[in-house]
Enzyme design. Structure first.
Site, short mmCIF file in Angstrom:
data_model
loop_
_atom_site.label_atom_id
_atom_site.label_comp_id
_atom_site.label_asym_id
_atom_site.label_seq_id
_atom_site.Cartn_x
_atom_site.Cartn_y
_atom_site.Cartn_z
N GLU A 194 0.82 -1.21 0.00
CA GLU A 194 0.00 0.00 0.00
C GLU A 194 0.86 1.27 0.00
O GLU A 194 0.36 2.35 0.26
CB GLU A 194 -0.95 0.01 1.21
CG GLU A 194 -1.92 -1.15 1.21
CD GLU A 194 -2.99 -1.06 2.28
OE1 GLU A 194 -2.89 -0.17 3.17
OE2 GLU A 194 -3.93 -1.86 2.22
N LYS B 294 -15.66 -1.56 2.92
CA LYS B 294 -14.98 -1.89 1.65
C LYS B 294 -16.04 -2.40 0.69
O LYS B 294 -16.65 -3.45 0.92
CB LYS B 294 -13.95 -2.99 1.90
CG LYS B 294 -12.72 -2.56 2.70
CD LYS B 294 -11.91 -3.79 3.11
CE LYS B 294 -10.53 -3.44 3.62
NZ LYS B 294 -9.89 -4.62 4.29
P1 PGA Z 1 -6.51 -5.95 2.34
O1 PGA Z 1 -5.95 -5.00 3.50
O2 PGA Z 1 -7.05 -5.09 1.27
O3 PGA Z 1 -5.31 -6.76 1.93
O4 PGA Z 1 -7.59 -6.80 2.97
C1 PGA Z 1 -6.61 -3.85 3.94
C2 PGA Z 1 -7.04 -3.98 5.39
O5 PGA Z 1 -6.86 -5.03 6.03
O6 PGA Z 1 -7.58 -3.02 5.95
ZN ZN Z 2 -7.92 -4.30 7.93
#
Ligand code: PGA
Ligand code: ZN
Length: 426
Positions: A202, A336
């Protein structure tokens, strides 16, 4: 009216295939939308469709999801109006599974998001304004990854994210500026100390630090080097992502970086201790995704002093969130879109969370595209906070830069979301 729908296999920020959908309206105008993909995924997420054909992209190809859009989904939606709830309901019905695994949550979300863009275009509004549907909008407070561990950084540290949260800024652009200063100072310190400045998934730094306390001390040093005071202008968040070092066989948490194994209460105590030493005001996934009783105990213990966020715990799923509200398992939810697969279900989760007094953090995934709709979602749903990763890499900056443009376009009306009570403890 929707005149055509087609899709394309494109690549995400890890160089892995993902899905982009294109929706063409009967007047000839077209919009596109692409979807992200996680690495530290929760077990209860909607399922993205991967080809499993090992001769392409190690089995991660998305030709099946693309074909679903080009075929079945197009056939079901052509001739309809791009109305979000109707399209999302049609997509769910067509898929027919509880986890969207038949058509694929990646195919479904790409179409759901393209529908949102098309609807905004028809209404002659920017996406954020269309998603707000007349309600008040705010710019989100960014929660920004500075140091990465866990699955995003080769398990250098057990905890996945060490984040900085601007407390004192009164606008989005000022908040971003603060965080960028801390990020730059961190890079300088790492270089001076002979530690790696290479980036994790990230865009956060993934240095070889001995333990979690070393990461928090690095943040303290970086904040001071940026001319700020830890706990004053900025505080910290942790994404423990505990599911990913939980040993289900023994019900314990294995901290490899500290060569210790803890039970749930000990892990909560450890976090409490770290929060006594450093201004930690937010903690995400401090426990494993199905350890409901331990979540309620931890929230009773720490929830009055900090934001306790469920990510893998809730997976943006309304039923799981409702259980968490009823059992007081957390006091915040990570949002998400691709964990649930449609825009309307995502909006419902945000609305329910807010009604219950939970804070919401709209979040990107570790694998992202240059699609910037997440920014519009955070503003339009007045999500309060946004988590996009670090402040480098264009798939992250697409979202931050979009927020800067929205802030400019709002002009006098631009308002940073107020600091919630749970973030004030620093
Ligand atoms: P991921 O990580 O997109 O790999 O799930 C983001 C998070 O855990 O907040
Ligand atoms: Zn997370």
């Amino acid at each position: 009216t929707i005149a055509a729908l087609d899709a394309l296999e494109i690549l995400d920020s890890r160089g892995r295939p993902t899905v982009e959908a294109r929706l063409t309206l009967s007047d000839g105008r077209a919009v596109s939308a692409s979807v992200p993909s996680g690495a530290s995924t929760g077990r209860h997420e909607a399922v993205e469709r991967r080809d499993g054909d090992l001769s392409r992209y190690r089995g991660r190809g998305t030709r099946g999801a693309v074909a679903a859009i080009d075929g079945e989904i197009a056939a079901a939606l052509i001739g309809r109006e791009p109305r979000q709830r109707e399209v999302d309901a049609a997509l769910r019905a067509l898929d027919g599974t509880p986890d969207k695994s038949r058509l694929g949550a990646n195919a479904i979300l790409a179409v759901s998001l393209a529908t949102a863009r098309a609807a905004a275009l028809v209404a002659g509004e920017p996406l954020w304004r269309h998603l707000a549907a007349g309600a008040e909008v705010t710019l989100p407070r960014p929660m920004v990854n500075i140091v990465s561990g866990g699955l995003h950084a080769g398990r250098q540290l057990d905890f996945q994210d060490f984040l900085v949260i601007p407390l004192a800024a009164s606008s989005f652009s000022a908040a971003l500026e603060t965080v960028v200063a801390v990020h730059a100072a961190t890079g300088e310190l790492l270089a001076e100390r002979g530690l790696s400045t290479l980036k994790a998934d990230e865009g956060g730094y993934g240095p070889a630090l001995p333990d979690h306390r070393a990461a928090l001390r690095l943040l303290d040093d970086a904040v001071r080097r940026a001319g700020l005071e830890p706990g004053e202008q900025v505080a910290y968040g942790l994404d423990v992502a505990a599911t990913h070092f939980f040993d289900a066989a023994t019900g314990s948490y294995r901290l490899a970086s500290e060569q210790r194994t803890l039970d749930a209460a000990e892990l909560a105590g450890y976090v409490e201790q770290l929060a006594a030493e450093h201004p930690i005001v937010s903690i995400e996934d401090p426990l494993a995704e199905d350890d409901w009783p331990a979540w309620a105990e931890l929230t009773a213990r720490l929830g009055g002093r900090m934001q306790v966020i469920g990510d893998d715990l809730f997976t943006t799923d309304l039923q799981r969130l409702e259980r968490g509200i009823a059992e007081r398992s957390a006091n915040a939810v990570l949002v998400k879109m691709n964990q649930i697969g449609t825009i309307s279900e995502t909006a419902d989760v945000v609305a329910h969370a807010k009604a219950a007094g939970f804070t919401t953090v709209v979040s990107a995934r570790s694998g992202e595209t240059e699609d910037d709709a997440l920014a519009d979602l955070a503003v339009g749903l007045a999500g309060g906070q946004i988590k996009v990763g670090s402040v480098t890499q264009s798939e992250r900056l697409a979202k931050y830069n979009r927020l800067l443009r929205i802030e400019r376009d709002l002009g006098e009306q631009a308002r940073l979301a107020p600091l919630p009570e749970t973030l004030r403890s620093a």
